[in-house]
Design an enzyme around this catalytic site. Structure first.
Site, mmCIF file in Angstrom:
data_model
loop_
_atom_site.group_PDB
_atom_site.id
_atom_site.type_symbol
_atom_site.label_atom_id
_atom_site.label_comp_id
_atom_site.label_asym_id
_atom_site.label_seq_id
_atom_site.Cartn_x
_atom_site.Cartn_y
_atom_site.Cartn_z
ATOM 1 N N HIS A 10 0.821 -1.202 0.000
ATOM 2 C CA HIS A 10 0.000 0.000 0.000
ATOM 3 C C HIS A 10 0.856 1.253 0.000
ATOM 4 C CE1 HIS A 10 -3.146 -2.730 1.062
ATOM 5 N NE2 HIS A 10 -4.030 -1.771 0.984
ATOM 6 N N SER A 11 2.070 1.100 0.488
ATOM 7 C CA SER A 11 2.917 2.268 0.686
ATOM 8 C C SER A 11 4.190 2.142 -0.138
ATOM 9 C CB SER A 11 3.253 2.383 2.174
ATOM 10 O OG SER A 11 4.473 3.059 2.357
#
Lengths: 231, 222
Positions: A10-11
């Site tokens: 996600h990051s």
């Protein structure tokens, strides 16, 4: 060449950071980070993942590590869109530890199945349900039977069996057809070897079963006696 | 008459309007039990879908849905991206090349969408996810088609059942996704994915009823 790795998170920072950590132990392995959305937000993007898969694409195949939720689903979607869906596989493994284990195995020249196993066995070890334990016992060394080859080697380098040597041993063994234990720890598992915390002067008792038993023991002995190339 | 490409385009425009209109509501639902990005993600995703429709006008209902799938998977960012992306993609495959979607093909497409969501998200009925809107929607659509209703009425039945299904997620305990980390605290909140699913099916039904009332000369609700 070796198996290539793609990290889906996600990051962007997590993906980049995980690759950075794994790169220390596997400098020659192709690792692509596919973190965050294509406009720099938290999330995942099929475009970003597809681009990373394309860059990582190689004859030995690709193993994908993903963190959670949509990262896993986006990785699965990406697999469906690949021209050859078998050219990559998604590991069911914790992201950072799984990536490091996979990278070490890939660096050692292991094939894709072995690299995938290296990542996934960490997960099975953490969740010792009956089925997983059963498969580990089944795949492990034939307990009770005497090894096909064995040897004793004394650690000569100052730092002993720390992360990099453990990675060298596990990575090399990954490419061999042998079950190996080192002081009863699993030779193909970097984390198991590090848990031994073996320092300079420790005698490593190496036992091996299988076709490559002799080669495996001599490989470990060679590394240990050369001090892993360290002082 | 069935549903054509103009319907698909009108549906997607209506979906974009609905996501913009309900953006804050979805954000509030997701804030209660998730990471509060669902409204923003869906709004951004469908805005990108509308932009893409303008760039490359689709030539069939399936092409419109496939375009939507690709855009959502790349632009939404959250779990809704791959979930809705897979739903639209499977629905597009079920439609095939038909330019005139009748009630039976429509039911197959809705079923394929549900199957796609289940395959991708591994959720089951009662897990407090969008599946809890889709399962009653598909069942109601099938009943309507079996009863001989036209495509527009099939979609209306699906939308109405999805809305009821979304409302029914409120007392459920979340067992999938970010909300499952909250355990008992997820009870009492409506699932944002179930709510956006109901809104999307409503947009599809509204576009169909407009197509019917304009008898083949649909207006874009832009």
């Amino acid at each position: 060449m070796s198996v290539a790795l793609v990290v889906v998170s996600h990051s962007a920072k997590i993906a980049d950071g995980a690759v950075e950590v794994a790169r220390e132990m596997a400098p020659d392995v192709i690792m692509m980070a596919a973190g965050g959305t294509d406009d720099g937000r938290i999330g995942t993007s099929l475009d970003t993942v597809m681009a990373a898969l394309e860059k990582a694409s190689c004859p030995d195949g690709v193993v994908i590590l993903a963190d959670l939720g949509s990262a896993i689903m986006t990785a699965e979607s990406a697999l469906e869109f690949l021209p050859d869906p078998d050219s990559a596989v998604l590991a069911d493994a914790p992201l950072v530890e799984g990536l490091v284990a996979a990278a070490v195995a890939a660096q050692g020249g292991a094939d894709r199945k072995t690299v995938l196993q290296a990542a996934e066995e960490l997960f099975r070890r953490r969740q010792p349900d009956a089925e997983a334990l059963g498969s580990m016992v089944a795949e492990g060394p034939p307990t009770g039977s005497s090894p096909d080859f064995s040897g004793d080697f004394t650690l000569v380098n100052e730092a002993g069996l720390h992360a990099r040597p453990a990675a060298q041993i596990a990575g090399g063994l990954a490419a061999m057809d042998a079950e190996v234990t080192i002081n009863a720890a699993e030779g193909g598992s970097m984390t198991s070897l590090m848990i031994l915390a073996a320092g300079k002067g420790t005698v490593l008792h190496v036992e091996a079963w299988g076709v490559d038993a002799e080669r495996a023991v001599k490989f470990v002995g060679g590394l240990v006696e050369a001090g892993f190339g360290e002082a | 008459m069935g549903l054509d490409t103009a319907w698909a385009v009108a549906f997607l425009h209506a979906a974009a309007l609905s996501m913009a209109e309900h953006r804050d509501e979805l954000i509030a639902l997701d804030r209660a039990i998730g990471d509060s990005d669902h409204g923003e993600n869906m709004d951004r995703g469908f805005e990108a879908v509308v932009a893409k429709l303008g760039d490359t006008p689709p030539e069939s209902p399936a092409a419109a849905l496939k375009l939507t799938a690709m855009v959502l998977m790349s632009k939404v960012g959250g779990a809704a991206g791959p979930l809705y992306g897979t739903a639209f993609l499977r629905a597009a495959t079920a439609l095939g090349e038909t330019a005139d979607v009748g009630p039976d093909v429509l039911v197959s497409a809705l079923q394929a969408a549900l199957d796609g969501v289940v395959a991708r998200g591994k959720a089951e009925a009662g897990d407090k996810t969008m599946v809890d809107a889709w399962i009653p929607a598909v069942a109601a659509a099938r009943d309507a088609a079996t009863a001989g209703e036209p495509a527009a009425a099939v979609l209306a039945a699906a939308a109405s059942a999805a809305a009821a299904g979304a409302a029914a997620t409120e007392p459920m305990l979340a067992r999938k996704g970010r909300a499952s980390y909250l355990g008992e605290r997820s009870v009492g909140h409506r699932d944002p994915g179930a709510q956006s699913s109901a809104l999307l099916l409503l947009a599809a039904a509204q576009a169909a009823s407009q197509q019917d009332s304009h008898a083949g000369s649909p207006e874009s609700p832009r």
